[in-house]
Design an enzyme around this catalytic site. Sequence first.
Site, short mmCIF file in Angstrom:
data_model
loop_
_atom_site.label_atom_id
_atom_site.label_comp_id
_atom_site.label_asym_id
_atom_site.label_seq_id
_atom_site.Cartn_x
_atom_site.Cartn_y
_atom_site.Cartn_z
N GLY A 102 0.78 -1.24 0.00
CA GLY A 102 0.00 0.00 0.00
C GLY A 102 0.81 1.28 0.00
O GLY A 102 0.29 2.36 0.18
N THR A 103 2.12 1.17 -0.19
CA THR A 103 2.93 2.39 -0.20
C THR A 103 2.97 3.04 -1.58
O THR A 103 3.64 4.03 -1.78
CB THR A 103 4.38 2.11 0.26
OG1 THR A 103 4.80 0.88 -0.29
CG2 THR A 103 4.46 2.04 1.77
N GLY A 104 2.27 2.47 -2.53
CA GLY A 104 2.15 3.14 -3.82
C GLY A 104 3.11 2.62 -4.87
O GLY A 104 3.41 3.32 -5.84
N LYS A 105 3.60 1.39 -4.72
CA LYS A 105 4.55 0.86 -5.69
C LYS A 105 3.91 0.70 -7.07
O LYS A 105 4.47 1.12 -8.08
CB LYS A 105 5.10 -0.49 -5.19
CG LYS A 105 5.84 -0.36 -3.86
CD LYS A 105 6.42 -1.68 -3.39
CE LYS A 105 5.39 -2.70 -2.98
NZ LYS A 105 4.59 -2.30 -1.81
N THR A 106 2.72 0.10 -7.08
CA THR A 106 2.01 -0.07 -8.35
C THR A 106 1.70 1.28 -8.98
O THR A 106 1.91 1.50 -10.17
CB THR A 106 0.69 -0.83 -8.11
OG1 THR A 106 0.97 -1.98 -7.33
CG2 THR A 106 0.04 -1.23 -9.40
N HIS A 159 -11.01 3.54 34.38
CA HIS A 159 -9.89 2.91 33.69
C HIS A 159 -9.31 3.86 32.64
O HIS A 159 -8.10 4.14 32.63
CB HIS A 159 -10.36 1.60 33.04
CG HIS A 159 -9.31 0.88 32.28
ND1 HIS A 159 -8.64 -0.21 32.76
CD2 HIS A 159 -8.78 1.09 31.04
CE1 HIS A 159 -7.77 -0.64 31.87
NE2 HIS A 159 -7.84 0.14 30.81
N GLU A 160 -10.17 4.37 31.78
CA GLU A 160 -9.69 5.27 30.74
C GLU A 160 -9.14 6.56 31.34
O GLU A 160 -8.11 7.07 30.89
CB GLU A 160 -10.80 5.59 29.73
CG GLU A 160 -11.34 4.38 28.97
CD GLU A 160 -10.27 3.56 28.27
OE1 GLU A 160 -9.23 4.15 27.87
OE2 GLU A 160 -10.44 2.33 28.14
N HIS A 191 -5.58 6.05 32.36
CA HIS A 191 -4.63 6.18 31.23
C HIS A 191 -4.37 7.66 30.93
O HIS A 191 -3.24 8.11 30.83
CB HIS A 191 -5.20 5.54 29.96
CG HIS A 191 -5.23 4.05 29.94
ND1 HIS A 191 -4.13 3.28 30.25
CD2 HIS A 191 -6.22 3.17 29.60
CE1 HIS A 191 -4.46 1.99 30.11
NE2 HIS A 191 -5.72 1.90 29.71
N ASP A 208 -3.51 -4.10 28.11
CA ASP A 208 -2.56 -3.10 28.60
C ASP A 208 -1.35 -3.78 29.22
O ASP A 208 -0.21 -3.37 29.02
CB ASP A 208 -3.21 -2.21 29.66
CG ASP A 208 -4.38 -1.42 29.09
OD1 ASP A 208 -4.43 -1.24 27.86
OD2 ASP A 208 -5.24 -1.00 29.88
#
Length: 605
Positions: free
Chosen positions: A190-194, A410-411, A414, A486
């Site tokens: 998906g880095t654009g080689k094609t 919990h969140e 974090h 976590d």
Amino acid sequence: MSQIQTGLLVLLLTFLGVVGYNVYLSEVTPVERSYSEFIELVKENKIKAVHLKGGAVVATDLQEHSFSSYIPDLQTVLPLLKKQQITITAESDAESWGGFMKSMLPIMLILGGYLIFSRNQQGGKPDFGKGKGKSFHPKKKIDVSFDDVAGISEARLELVEVVDSLTNPEKFSTLGGYIPKGILLQGSPGTGKTLLAKAIAGEASVPFYSIGGSDFVEMFVGVGASRVRELFTEAKRNAPCIIFIDEIDAIGGKRSGGNASGSNDEREQTLNALLVEMDGFDSDETVIIIAATNRPDMLDPALLRPGRFDRQVTIALPDVKGRRKILEVHAKKIVMARGTDLSDIARSIPGFSGAEIANLVNEAALMAARKNKTAVDTLDFEEAKDKISLGLERKNVVINEKDRRVTAYHEAGHAITAKLLPDTDPVRKITIIPRGRALGLTQQVPLDDRYTYSREYLINRIKILLGGRVAEEIVFAHQTTGASNDIVSATDIASRLVCEFGMSDALGPVAYSQEQDGFLGGTTSSKPYSEKTAERIDHEISALIEQCYNETYELLTNNNKFLHKLAEALLVNETVDFEEFEIVHQCYINEIKIEENLRHKRREG
Ligand code: ADP
Ligand code: ZN
């Protein structure tokens, strides 16, 4: 060999073919067995293959003995055959047709022989790969240009020269320079080689032949190799042009030194054909072969030799600037709301490839369409991003009040740990809306792409990860399984810190490789150190985690009012964004009540 001799040889071979076929026919008169016997053998796993013809079956057992039988009810037997993984072949039961074909076969062989013979007469090579349905028609005009490929300025520089050599070959040869023949584009999917290969063809206005490496590797031995020859013949006829081979590792993988994966003859033949073709170019035939791979380490070194794929261009995942440019390219295709900050979006998607960014833009447009909006805005991008990385929001899932509270704390744990510690990535969003498998989420986004990490950054990462569990512990005095991910991540960082980065005080800057990735993704754990060292490593890792845990505990206990404020804001609003988090923080510092402020902000927004 003269042509007449060749012709005689072909006829002789054809004759031998006919004789051989008749001998084979006379051998095939299998004994008959009862249906129940057949089923018994199938169930005992003693049948290798069956050939069905109407209700009749010819079965081959493990000893290669054949017998025939009659199946009264095929529909019920088929699933059993499949379950036992028996190879099934079948033919229509029109007796006359089968018999006709059998009697025709020798004639067809002779005819085939003649065809090959006459083709040789004309100087053409026999071409068994033809008639496989696919020929190599290049797209008439490639309308991709370098401008469509964003954020790869370095690779682009190298490839402009390739375009030059295609459009202006005289300039190259008179200067004595040699025209590049093979270019290997290497980079993650998906880095654009094609896209880049197409852009080269588009810029040079030359035909573009494209094929996937795995297309070559067909069932029939010899087809792959002949397709390679076909492709090159066709391409040479249309030179200058570009041949693009995607996933070249499928044929160009390292040749087996007798590995256990069975015969790779087909692949090797194909690879050899490719090498032969690449070596056999005349200098006036400007055919440039571009190959793409995400596993350059797997390639056969023969492919990389001078005169073959001797130019290697690496395409990295885009950095923040590159992501912005790729966003721009794709945002042009949709209606964007005014004032949408693409830089901000680019910053929030570290690690995204070009293809993922294209997908993101598409998803954002879908989100906007779903809400009947006339333009796509930042919120749509936010939602699209969350959908891609975490699965759709599960708003209608009923979470009981207790779980909601635990998740909120919990969140908050974090987020607050991240906020209060120095050298951490800013918190972008905290939510207790369940998504995918997660009950909540705290999202941090780095200001810049980070390439190296300080020890402090890593330690703080561990603390942030532990912050969720610690908050639960402080408020509810019990632990839940919600933190298990976590804990896994925290342990992973801790062990890399000790073993890989050599950052532990006790063990010093020594790398202890714990696991090595095996070649095909398997792992071989070789421990090049003693049991005693292993113990010290384990001890060091758990000591590190424990210290982080205790310090986080202290941090959150000292700031537990902040923790309560944020958890409450989450329980009321479900999602707290960057700005709202800042407001909660200010309220905490200045000891003011939070509700009015948040409500005020909401009204503005
Ligand atoms: P690869 O061949 O490296 O797997 P592709 O060229 O097939 O990647 O990329 C798939 C799609 O992703 C492209 O068609 C394009 O829409 C988008 N894309 C990938 N890289 C870029 C880039 N650098 N600039 C713009 N779009 C890109
Ligand atoms: Zn968590």
